[in-house]
Design a protein around this motif. Sequence first.
Motif, mmCIF file in Angstrom:
data_model
loop_
_atom_site.group_PDB
_atom_site.id
_atom_site.type_symbol
_atom_site.label_atom_id
_atom_site.label_comp_id
_atom_site.label_asym_id
_atom_site.label_seq_id
_atom_site.Cartn_x
_atom_site.Cartn_y
_atom_site.Cartn_z
ATOM 1 N N GLU A 162 0.770 -1.173 -0.220
ATOM 2 C CA GLU A 162 -0.270 0.251 0.065
ATOM 3 C C GLU A 162 0.832 1.380 0.000
ATOM 4 O O GLU A 162 0.457 2.350 -0.457
ATOM 5 C CB GLU A 162 -0.758 0.041 1.287
ATOM 6 C CG GLU A 162 -1.968 -1.311 1.243
ATOM 7 C CD GLU A 162 -2.835 -1.238 2.302
ATOM 8 O OE1 GLU A 162 -2.343 -0.939 3.455
ATOM 9 O OE2 GLU A 162 -3.910 -1.712 2.508
ATOM 10 N N SER A 163 2.160 1.168 0.620
ATOM 11 C CA SER A 163 2.870 2.422 0.759
ATOM 12 C C SER A 163 4.226 2.190 0.305
ATOM 13 O O SER A 163 4.940 3.059 -0.676
ATOM 14 C CB SER A 163 2.701 2.937 1.991
ATOM 15 O OG SER A 163 3.385 2.060 3.002
ATOM 16 N N GLY A 199 -1.974 3.494 -8.765
ATOM 17 C CA GLY A 199 -3.198 2.948 -8.263
ATOM 18 C C GLY A 199 -3.308 1.409 -7.814
ATOM 19 O O GLY A 199 -2.763 0.467 -8.615
ATOM 20 N N VAL A 200 -3.211 1.295 -6.379
ATOM 21 C CA VAL A 200 -3.155 -0.126 -6.008
ATOM 22 C C VAL A 200 -4.438 -0.751 -6.050
ATOM 23 O O VAL A 200 -5.242 -0.405 -5.392
ATOM 24 C CB VAL A 200 -2.418 -0.036 -4.524
ATOM 25 C CG1 VAL A 200 -2.352 -1.706 -3.973
ATOM 26 C CG2 VAL A 200 -1.222 0.646 -4.339
ATOM 27 N N VAL A 201 -4.355 -1.606 -6.876
ATOM 28 C CA VAL A 201 -5.986 -2.515 -6.969
ATOM 29 C C VAL A 201 -6.134 -3.753 -6.567
ATOM 30 O O VAL A 201 -7.133 -4.300 -6.220
ATOM 31 C CB VAL A 201 -6.301 -2.513 -8.711
ATOM 32 C CG1 VAL A 201 -6.322 -1.227 -9.306
ATOM 33 C CG2 VAL A 201 -5.177 -3.530 -9.335
ATOM 34 N N HIS A 202 -5.150 -4.287 -6.001
ATOM 35 C CA HIS A 202 -4.897 -5.546 -5.206
ATOM 36 C C HIS A 202 -3.590 -5.474 -4.214
ATOM 37 O O HIS A 202 -2.911 -4.962 -4.589
ATOM 38 C CB HIS A 202 -4.960 -6.969 -5.969
ATOM 39 C CG HIS A 202 -3.945 -7.248 -6.746
ATOM 40 N ND1 HIS A 202 -3.173 -8.214 -6.727
ATOM 41 C CD2 HIS A 202 -3.443 -6.268 -7.812
ATOM 42 C CE1 HIS A 202 -2.162 -8.236 -7.666
ATOM 43 N NE2 HIS A 202 -2.310 -7.058 -8.510
ATOM 44 N N ARG A 203 -3.546 -6.368 -3.472
ATOM 45 C CA ARG A 203 -2.358 -6.218 -2.325
ATOM 46 C C ARG A 203 -1.893 -7.665 -2.089
ATOM 47 O O ARG A 203 -2.490 -8.907 -2.167
ATOM 48 C CB ARG A 203 -3.063 -5.799 -0.886
ATOM 49 C CG ARG A 203 -3.544 -4.376 -1.236
ATOM 50 C CD ARG A 203 -4.388 -3.712 -0.090
ATOM 51 N NE ARG A 203 -4.760 -2.479 0.033
ATOM 52 C CZ ARG A 203 -5.559 -1.818 -0.857
ATOM 53 N NH1 ARG A 203 -6.346 -2.671 -1.823
ATOM 54 N NH2 ARG A 203 -5.702 -0.720 -0.996
ATOM 55 N N LEU A 204 -0.802 -7.820 -1.366
ATOM 56 C CA LEU A 204 -0.192 -8.825 -0.868
ATOM 57 C C LEU A 204 0.278 -8.565 0.402
ATOM 58 O O LEU A 204 0.589 -7.294 0.716
ATOM 59 C CB LEU A 204 1.020 -9.242 -1.739
ATOM 60 C CG LEU A 204 0.735 -9.608 -3.343
ATOM 61 C CD1 LEU A 204 2.226 -10.013 -3.807
ATOM 62 C CD2 LEU A 204 0.139 -11.017 -3.100
#
Length: 239
Positions: A21-22, A40-45
């Motif tokens: 995210e950051s 643009g963060v559209v999914h995460r780990l």
Amino acid sequence: MIVYEDAALAVVNKPAGLSSESGLPDALRALWGKPDAYVGVVHRLDIGVSGLMVLAKTAKAAAALTRQITESQDAYAVLDGRAEPTKHTPAAPVFVKQYRAVLAGAPDESLPEAGTLRDYLFKDSRKGRVFPVSRPRKGVREAVLEYRILATAGESSLAEITLHTGRTHQIRVQFASRRHPLWGDGKYGSRIKGDIALQSARLRFIHPDTGTVMDFRLPVPGTWPAWGIRQENDNGTTV
């Protein structure tokens, strides 16, 4: 870190230890030399997990990719029986996330060689942990994934996993609750110390501008036990 890039998006191999995210957006801006660049963060780990992510470089691309993710989750819900189809539900998921993990132990009664895992998960934000629970209630979300064991060597197995839902720590908790924790995942029961052996190994989506099928894959990390798993090619862009 970047495995593909164009004007609309960047596909990256996120290293373990970097926040989705950051940390990752900041690292990309530094790499590009553009401190104000849109990412643009559209999914995460999870921070401790490595592997493929796609990040949008425009708001238009972010909206299109987010829509693909939402529609694909709807398609998975129909496929696994959690929902009925509507006129807007796609016939098959177009945004596909596949993972690779090293699990403790070999297949057994609690974890056959292949199947679908279903659990109700509760996230305890105060403890920073997720727990499986027996039934739905406030704060509980259903988690579903498909998996197959690709190989077993000694006291560990290599699994391929396709997420139907995207819950916090989902893969880690669902396997640990069946006494097959991920290698290195001390939070959820692994006796092995080290990085979590969980990798976002394949990412497939439709390019938001061109409509091209984009299909990226990573090899088994060199720090993992080497089973020599063959990488198969699909249509699209394969790494």
